[in-house]
Every structure is written in C-alpha cells, then in structure tokens.
Design a protein around this motif. Sequence first.
Motif, PDB file in Angstrom:
ATOM      1  N   LYS A   7       0.864  -1.173   0.000  1.00  0.00           N
ATOM      2  CA  LYS A   7       0.000   0.000   0.000  1.00  0.00           C
ATOM      3  C   LYS A   7       0.904   1.228   0.000  1.00  0.00           C
ATOM      4  O   LYS A   7       1.770   1.368   0.859  1.00  0.00           O
ATOM      5  CB  LYS A   7      -0.908   0.006   1.233  1.00  0.00           C
ATOM      6  N   LYS A   9       1.297   5.562  -0.576  1.00  0.00           N
ATOM      7  CA  LYS A   9       0.620   6.854  -0.494  1.00  0.00           C
ATOM      8  C   LYS A   9       1.122   7.714  -1.639  1.00  0.00           C
ATOM      9  O   LYS A   9       2.331   7.916  -1.795  1.00  0.00           O
ATOM     10  CB  LYS A   9       0.947   7.503   0.850  1.00  0.00           C
ATOM     11  N   CYS A  10       0.205   8.210  -2.421  1.00  0.00           N
ATOM     12  CA  CYS A  10       0.567   9.048  -3.549  1.00  0.00           C
ATOM     13  C   CYS A  10       1.301  10.300  -3.060  1.00  0.00           C
ATOM     14  O   CYS A  10       0.829  10.979  -2.151  1.00  0.00           O
ATOM     15  CB  CYS A  10      -0.692   9.437  -4.320  1.00  0.00           C
ATOM     16  N   ASN A  15      -3.536  10.021  -1.845  1.00  0.00           N
ATOM     17  CA  ASN A  15      -4.399   8.853  -2.011  1.00  0.00           C
ATOM     18  C   ASN A  15      -3.638   7.598  -1.610  1.00  0.00           C
ATOM     19  O   ASN A  15      -2.466   7.432  -1.935  1.00  0.00           O
ATOM     20  CB  ASN A  15      -4.825   8.759  -3.485  1.00  0.00           C
ATOM     21  N   GLU A  16      -4.316   6.689  -0.896  1.00  0.00           N
ATOM     22  CA  GLU A  16      -3.693   5.421  -0.533  1.00  0.00           C
ATOM     23  C   GLU A  16      -4.188   4.341  -1.472  1.00  0.00           C
ATOM     24  O   GLU A  16      -5.385   4.166  -1.642  1.00  0.00           O
ATOM     25  CB  GLU A  16      -4.032   5.073   0.919  1.00  0.00           C
ATOM     26  N   GLN A  17      -3.259   3.621  -2.051  1.00  0.00           N
ATOM     27  CA  GLN A  17      -3.603   2.678  -3.098  1.00  0.00           C
ATOM     28  C   GLN A  17      -2.772   1.417  -2.957  1.00  0.00           C
ATOM     29  O   GLN A  17      -1.574   1.477  -2.715  1.00  0.00           O
ATOM     30  CB  GLN A  17      -3.330   3.357  -4.448  1.00  0.00           C
ATOM     31  N   THR A  18      -3.427   0.250  -3.100  1.00  0.00           N
ATOM     32  CA  THR A  18      -2.705  -1.015  -3.070  1.00  0.00           C
ATOM     33  C   THR A  18      -2.229  -1.335  -4.477  1.00  0.00           C
ATOM     34  O   THR A  18      -3.005  -1.327  -5.421  1.00  0.00           O
ATOM     35  CB  THR A  18      -3.616  -2.137  -2.547  1.00  0.00           C
ATOM     36  N   CYS A  29      -1.565   6.686 -10.019  1.00  0.00           N
ATOM     37  CA  CYS A  29      -2.560   6.972  -8.987  1.00  0.00           C
ATOM     38  C   CYS A  29      -3.948   7.011  -9.595  1.00  0.00           C
ATOM     39  O   CYS A  29      -4.158   7.624 -10.638  1.00  0.00           O
ATOM     40  CB  CYS A  29      -2.214   8.308  -8.330  1.00  0.00           C
ATOM     41  N   LEU A  51       3.107   2.427   2.981  1.00  0.00           N
ATOM     42  CA  LEU A  51       2.370   2.443   4.241  1.00  0.00           C
ATOM     43  C   LEU A  51       2.309   1.057   4.859  1.00  0.00           C
ATOM     44  O   LEU A  51       2.317   0.894   6.068  1.00  0.00           O
ATOM     45  CB  LEU A  51       0.952   2.949   4.015  1.00  0.00           C
TER      46      LEU A  51
END
Length: 55
Positions: A7, A9-10, A15-18, A29, A51
């Motif tokens: 995970k 963080k942009c 933005n949090e993205q897996t 993103c 993260l």
Amino acid sequence: MVNDFIKVKCPDCANEQTVFRKAATKVACNVCGSLLISPKGGVGEIRGEILEVVG
Ligand SMILES: [Zn+2]
C-alpha cells in the motif's frame, strides 16, 4: 516470504492505493494520475511512501 502487494501513499494527492510491487508496467494513482511505480529490472521503483505490505 515474498510480499508482492504494497500500500503506497501518492506523493501528490495522498491517495492510498494497493499496488503490485513487481509491476511490469507503470502504475498510476487512481485519483490524480501521478506515477506511483515505474518498472525497473523486474522490481518496480516505488514513488511515494510505503504504508503497509499487504502480502
Ligand atoms: Zn495521486
């Protein structure tokens, strides 16, 4: 143990993205389109903050 999903963080919009760490293509993103991972020798070069390692 290999953890292929992380995970991140942009760096631009938080933005949090897996994402798949060993991405063969660029990963952007979902929110702002900023580059999160660029492929580099079989292992993605990660931009932004890691993260969590998902597994
Ligand atoms: Zn973003």
